[in-house]
Design an enzyme around this catalytic site. Sequence first.
Site, PDB file in Angstrom:
ATOM      1  N   LYS A 104       1.032  -1.252  -0.003  1.00  0.00           N
ATOM      2  CA  LYS A 104       0.067  -0.055   0.042  1.00  0.00           C
ATOM      3  C   LYS A 104       1.033   1.046  -0.086  1.00  0.00           C
ATOM      4  O   LYS A 104       0.766   2.016  -0.831  1.00  0.00           O
ATOM      5  CB  LYS A 104      -0.894   0.052   0.947  1.00  0.00           C
ATOM      6  CG  LYS A 104      -2.007  -1.211   1.057  1.00  0.00           C
ATOM      7  CD  LYS A 104      -2.901  -1.304   2.284  1.00  0.00           C
ATOM      8  CE  LYS A 104      -3.888  -2.522   1.998  1.00  0.00           C
ATOM      9  NZ  LYS A 104      -4.767  -2.601   2.987  1.00  0.00           N
ATOM     10  N   GLN A 139      -4.689  -1.465   9.315  1.00  0.00           N
ATOM     11  CA  GLN A 139      -4.773  -2.995   8.916  1.00  0.00           C
ATOM     12  C   GLN A 139      -5.412  -3.938   9.784  1.00  0.00           C
ATOM     13  O   GLN A 139      -4.845  -3.915  10.987  1.00  0.00           O
ATOM     14  CB  GLN A 139      -3.370  -3.127   8.437  1.00  0.00           C
ATOM     15  CG  GLN A 139      -3.011  -4.570   7.611  1.00  0.00           C
ATOM     16  CD  GLN A 139      -3.623  -4.348   6.265  1.00  0.00           C
ATOM     17  OE1 GLN A 139      -3.946  -3.281   5.702  1.00  0.00           O
ATOM     18  NE2 GLN A 139      -3.966  -5.413   5.650  1.00  0.00           N
ATOM     19  N   ASP A 157     -11.399   2.623   3.852  1.00  0.00           N
ATOM     20  CA  ASP A 157     -11.801   1.257   3.964  1.00  0.00           C
ATOM     21  C   ASP A 157     -13.407   1.041   3.801  1.00  0.00           C
ATOM     22  O   ASP A 157     -13.903   0.040   3.559  1.00  0.00           O
ATOM     23  CB  ASP A 157     -11.338   0.720   5.450  1.00  0.00           C
ATOM     24  CG  ASP A 157     -10.340  -0.250   5.358  1.00  0.00           C
ATOM     25  OD1 ASP A 157      -9.991  -0.921   4.210  1.00  0.00           O
ATOM     26  OD2 ASP A 157      -9.364  -0.186   6.171  1.00  0.00           O
TER      27      ASP A 157
HETATM   28  N1  LUD Z   1      -7.389  -4.525   6.399  1.00  0.00           N
HETATM   29  C1  LUD Z   1      -7.310  -5.219   4.576  1.00  0.00           C
HETATM   30  N2  LUD Z   1      -6.726  -6.779   6.284  1.00  0.00           N
HETATM   31  C2  LUD Z   1      -6.608  -7.754   5.031  1.00  0.00           C
HETATM   32  N3  LUD Z   1      -2.425  -9.687  -2.793  1.00  0.00           N
HETATM   33  C3  LUD Z   1      -5.930  -6.177   2.610  1.00  0.00           C
HETATM   34  C4  LUD Z   1      -5.372  -7.655   0.958  1.00  0.00           C
HETATM   35  C5  LUD Z   1      -3.355  -6.926  -0.528  1.00  0.00           C
HETATM   36  N4  LUD Z   1      -8.578  -2.452   7.249  1.00  0.00           N
HETATM   37  C6  LUD Z   1      -7.934  -3.243   6.326  1.00  0.00           C
HETATM   38  O1  LUD Z   1      -5.614  -5.043   2.374  1.00  0.00           O
HETATM   39  O2  LUD Z   1      -8.396  -3.844   2.910  1.00  0.00           O
HETATM   40  C7  LUD Z   1      -8.094  -3.936   3.842  1.00  0.00           C
HETATM   41  N5  LUD Z   1      -8.323  -3.100   5.013  1.00  0.00           N
HETATM   42  N6  LUD Z   1      -6.894  -6.280   3.366  1.00  0.00           N
HETATM   43  N7  LUD Z   1      -6.018  -7.436   2.076  1.00  0.00           N
HETATM   44  C8  LUD Z   1      -6.642  -8.412   2.880  1.00  0.00           C
HETATM   45  C9  LUD Z   1      -7.282  -7.716   3.926  1.00  0.00           C
HETATM   46  C10 LUD Z   1      -7.134  -5.521   5.746  1.00  0.00           C
HETATM   47  C11 LUD Z   1      -4.909  -8.743   0.141  1.00  0.00           C
HETATM   48  C12 LUD Z   1      -4.201  -9.264  -0.686  1.00  0.00           C
HETATM   49  C13 LUD Z   1      -3.336  -8.288  -1.147  1.00  0.00           C
HETATM   50  C14 LUD Z   1      -4.130  -6.702   0.490  1.00  0.00           C
HETATM   51  C15 LUD Z   1      -2.354  -8.633  -2.283  1.00  0.00           C
HETATM   52  O3  LUD Z   1      -1.373  -7.775  -2.573  1.00  0.00           O
HETATM   53  C16 LUD Z   1      -1.466 -10.427  -3.764  1.00  0.00           C
HETATM   54  C17 LUD Z   1      -2.080 -11.012  -4.808  1.00  0.00           C
HETATM   55  O4  LUD Z   1      -3.452 -11.278  -4.544  1.00  0.00           O
HETATM   56  O5  LUD Z   1      -1.625 -11.257  -5.995  1.00  0.00           O
HETATM   57  C18 LUD Z   1      -0.230 -10.824  -3.272  1.00  0.00           C
HETATM   58  C19 LUD Z   1      -0.797 -12.229  -2.559  1.00  0.00           C
HETATM   59  C20 LUD Z   1       0.162 -12.885  -1.597  1.00  0.00           C
HETATM   60  O6  LUD Z   1       0.175 -12.799  -0.578  1.00  0.00           O
HETATM   61  O7  LUD Z   1       1.235 -13.425  -2.276  1.00  0.00           O
END
Ligand code: LUD
Length: 299
Positions: free
Chosen positions: A53, A97, A120
Site C-alpha cells: 500500500k 490494517q 476502507d
Molecule cells: N485490513 C485489508 N486486512 C486484510 N495480494 C487487505 C489484501 C493485498 N483495514 C483493512 O488489504 O483492505 C483491508 N483493509 N485487507 N488485504 C486483505 C485484507 C485488511 C490482500 C491481498 C493483497 C491486500 C495482495 O496484494 C497479492 C495478490 O493477490 O496477488 C499478493 C498475494 C500474496 O500473499 O502473495
Amino acid sequence: MAERIDGKVIAAEVLETVKAATEKLVSETGVQPGIAVVIVGEDPASEFYVRSKGKRAEECGFKSVTHRLPAETSEDELLKLIGELNADDTIHGILVQLPVPDHIDDGKVIQAISPDKDVDGFSFVNVGRLVTGQLGSAFVPCTPAGAMVMIRRTLGTGDLSGLTAVVVGRSNIVGKPMANLLLAANATVTIAHSRTRDLPAVCREADILVAAVGRPEMVKGDWVKPGACVIDVGINRVPAPELEKKYRVVGDVDYDGAEKVAGSITPVPGGVGLMTVAMLMASTVTSAYRSAGLEPPGF
Ligand code: LUD
Ligand code: NAP
C-alpha cells in the site's frame, strides 16, 4: 478454457487514473492526497500488504505515512493516534490494517476513524450509504469495489440486470458489501455461508460467482455454471515444502477445475488482491477531491 481476468492489468489501469487525477488536483489546487496506514504488531502477511500500500501510494504521487506500532500498543494509544490523523488536514485517507491484536476492540477502532477519511468503508456511515444505494458519497470497501471493477470490465457493463449472482461468505469486509454492490448493479443476489444447504447446487445457479470463504480451493469446477464469471477473493497460504518460502498462495476456488467450465475467472495470486490495493488509492484520491470541493473521477 475461461478468459483469465488479469488483476495486474486492471489494477495498473486504475492506478494510472489515480496518478492522472493526483497530478490534476495538485496543479489546480496545490492539494496533495495523503494516506496514513496503521499496522499494529508484526504479522508477516499484514506487513506485506501494508508495504505494498505504501509503495503504490508513493507511485501515485501521494503523501504516504505508515505508522508501525508494537503489538503491545494499548487501545487508548491507537485511538489517540486516530484522533490525531482525523485532525490532520494533510491526511485524506486513514486505514488500520486488520486484524489488530486481541486486546484491541477492532469495532471501536473502525468507528473512531472519521467517515470522511474512512477509505476502507467500514464505518457505520459508509456502510449505511452503500446499503441505501448512495454510492456517489460512500467509501466502498476496497476488495469488493475492486471485484466490481473486474466484473464490469469483463462483462462490458455495469448493469447486471437479469444476471444471477452468488456470493459465498457474509463477512462485513467482503461478503456483505460485495452482495450490496451486486444488488446496486441490478443483479439478483444470493448470499451463501456456512449454514447454507447444498452449497454446490446454489453456486451452480450463478452467472457471477464470488468466493470469499477463506477455505483453500473449496469451490470445485462442477460447482460452476458453464460460462460463469468467477471471482476468487480467497487468499490462503498452504504448505509447500518444495518451495523456498515453504508455502504457496491459493484462492477459495479450485482454479484448474473451474477454468475448464467458467467463462472468465480471476487467478490467485494476481487477481482481486491487487485490486484491493489499487482501489485504496482510488478512494484516497476521491477523498482528497471531495475535501477540495471538486468532483472526483469515476473508477
Ligand atoms: N485490513 C485489508 N486486512 C486484510 N495480494 C487487505 C489484501 C493485498 N483495514 C483493512 O488489504 O483492505 C483491508 N483493509 N485487507 N488485504 C486483505 C485484507 C485488511 C490482500 C491481498 C493483497 C491486500 C495482495 O496484494 C497479492 C495478490 O493477490 O496477488 C499478493 C498475494 C500474496 O500473499 O502473495
Ligand atoms: P471471514 O470473515 O472468515 O468470513 C468467511 C465467510 O465464509 C463466513 O461468512 C463463513 O460463514 C463462510 N464460510 C466459512 N466456511 C464455509 C463453508 N464451508 N461453506 C460456506 N461458507 C463458509 O473471511 P473474510 O474476511 O470475508 O475473507 C474471506 C477470504 O478472502 C479469506 O481467504 C481472506 O484471506 C480473503 N480476503 C482477500 C482479500 C483480497 O484483497 N483479495 C481481502 C479480504 C479477505 P459463517 O458466517 O456462517 O461463519
